[in-house]
Design a protein around this motif. Sequence first.
Motif, PDB file in Angstrom:
ATOM      1  N   THR A 126       0.931  -1.261  -0.109  1.00  0.00           N
ATOM      2  CA  THR A 126       0.102  -0.068  -0.044  1.00  0.00           C
ATOM      3  C   THR A 126       0.746   1.303   0.117  1.00  0.00           C
ATOM      4  OG1 THR A 126      -1.411  -1.166   1.271  1.00  0.00           O
ATOM      5  CG2 THR A 126      -1.874   1.224   1.115  1.00  0.00           C
ATOM      6  N   GLU A 173      -1.886  -1.427  -4.076  1.00  0.00           N
ATOM      7  CA  GLU A 173      -2.914  -0.594  -3.613  1.00  0.00           C
ATOM      8  C   GLU A 173      -2.399   0.902  -3.298  1.00  0.00           C
ATOM      9  OE1 GLU A 173      -6.099  -1.506  -0.539  1.00  0.00           O
ATOM     10  OE2 GLU A 173      -4.364  -0.638   0.538  1.00  0.00           O
ATOM     11  N   ARG A 206      -6.032  -2.195  -6.434  1.00  0.00           N
ATOM     12  CA  ARG A 206      -7.174  -1.293  -5.603  1.00  0.00           C
ATOM     13  C   ARG A 206      -6.847  -0.065  -5.485  1.00  0.00           C
ATOM     14  NH1 ARG A 206      -8.139  -4.609  -0.366  1.00  0.00           N
ATOM     15  NH2 ARG A 206      -9.405  -6.016  -1.489  1.00  0.00           N
ATOM     16  N   ARG A 208      -7.958   3.168  -3.095  1.00  0.00           N
ATOM     17  CA  ARG A 208      -8.585   4.005  -1.944  1.00  0.00           C
ATOM     18  C   ARG A 208      -8.469   5.671  -1.987  1.00  0.00           C
ATOM     19  NH1 ARG A 208     -10.337   0.121   1.630  1.00  0.00           N
ATOM     20  NH2 ARG A 208      -9.094  -1.796   1.411  1.00  0.00           N
ATOM     21  N   LYS A 230     -12.173  -1.863  -9.016  1.00  0.00           N
ATOM     22  CA  LYS A 230     -10.986  -1.675  -8.247  1.00  0.00           C
ATOM     23  C   LYS A 230     -11.241  -0.398  -7.322  1.00  0.00           C
ATOM     24  CE  LYS A 230      -7.629  -3.418 -11.784  1.00  0.00           C
ATOM     25  NZ  LYS A 230      -6.621  -3.011 -12.651  1.00  0.00           N
ATOM     26  N   ALA A 232     -12.302   0.815  -4.094  1.00  0.00           N
ATOM     27  CA  ALA A 232     -12.408   0.087  -2.842  1.00  0.00           C
ATOM     28  C   ALA A 232     -14.003   0.108  -2.438  1.00  0.00           C
ATOM     29  CB  ALA A 232     -11.229   0.507  -1.532  1.00  0.00           C
ATOM     30  N   SER A 369     -11.855  -5.342   0.598  1.00  0.00           N
ATOM     31  CA  SER A 369     -12.212  -4.227   0.022  1.00  0.00           C
ATOM     32  C   SER A 369     -12.854  -3.154   0.753  1.00  0.00           C
ATOM     33  CB  SER A 369     -12.956  -4.314  -1.408  1.00  0.00           C
ATOM     34  OG  SER A 369     -13.257  -3.312  -2.160  1.00  0.00           O
TER      35      SER A 369
END
Length: 403
Positions: A126, A173, A206, A208, A230, A232, A369
């Motif tokens: 991440t 991510e 992903r 966010r 994809k 979240a 997710s």
Amino acid sequence: MNEADSENIAATFRRRGYSVTDDIKKADAVVVNTCTVRQRAEDKAISQIGRLRLWKENKPEGKLFVVGCAAQKLGTKYLKSRFPFINEVVGARAIEHFEDALEAQYGPAEAAIEASHRNLFRSPQTAYVTIMRGCSLKCSYCIVPAVRGPASFIPATEILEDARAKLAAGAKELVLLGQTVNSWRRDGATFSELLREVLRLPGLGRLRFMSPHPLYFDEDFTALLAREKKLARHLHLPVQSGSDRILKAMRRGYSRAQYLDLLARLRAAAPDLAVSTDFIVGYPGETEADSRDTLSLVKEGRFSLAYCFKYSPRTDKPGMKASIGEAEMEARLEKLLAAVRENSRVVLNERIGKIEKVLFETETYGRASGNFAVRVKAGGIPGKISAVLVDGAEKNTLNGKLI
Ligand code: 5AD
Ligand code: SF4
């Protein structure tokens, strides 16, 4: 935001050949990244700096950097006169230029060193990408606009370059960051258009972003959320209070009904969307009835999680002192925390029997997710997104099996 700033600061050190240590005795430099959103955060920063006096006495050549929002608010003059052993103060508004402070202490950098890096706060899969700084809203309780200044938006090309580099370095991510992150607009492009560009980047598993403000979600976003898996299935959408009277006094720009209506639209687009939030307890003038409105919103909003804060006055303006005593403040907070705990339990249990897409951080742990922590007995592959059938829930964690 502070975590992202700390990552960037650590990176500037790494480029000079330094590495991060948790052992203060080994440290040649200490960076204290401060917060001032509530008084307690500022107090903690001050006492942390105070404790570093001893470190500095034992290592006079060690460098102490004090950075961030409390540094911005208190100022270099005040901090250096109270703590003469500080080497550099870098306020929140100058924090992107932390390299200048390094240069002031150590001289110009030689050729940058390619160093392997580990995230300080998140797992290696991440990475944070800051897309805006500051805030142009005027929530009555909030010190952020005064400290970080008005909103400024980073150009899309820079954001995409940063995102690309972090994906190339192994991130799966990305978390786009900003105080009102979905207010991003630049050169005629909207937040949703920026999301589309980021979603196209190779290697992204992903996406966010944090934290959005209810005022800036439009139909284009809800359509994107419905389509783009994809993105979240989680939003952290601070509501602050469930009482219209208090929301108005806070200048939040929406009513309880408008907030709930937005949640309904978002959930119509993404039925499995998890929503977490922030609440402030004991805002000036908050009555028993107002605080009951907040309690009832916990259930109505079906929040997966909520951070609850006691109101902390950040200004001397008249009428901005808390109007209830500490005991009442504690009592309201306790009630709210209990409601949040119970509600989270219900929301988590609703996931039992469902399939969650989990980005694994270790063989046994990852995040869904919806941002739920997920545990399996074995078989997770760090950095991979896999389907997990949920068969139990405890505290804030879902348990399940890979399928
Ligand atoms: N007192 C208490 N909580 C506050 N927050 C912001 N300002 C204050 C304050 N003066 C909380 C809000 C915000 C979160 C980051 O901090 O809930 O969403
Ligand atoms: Fe503070 Fe957030 Fe309101 Fe901006 S939107 S003033 S950062 S609470």
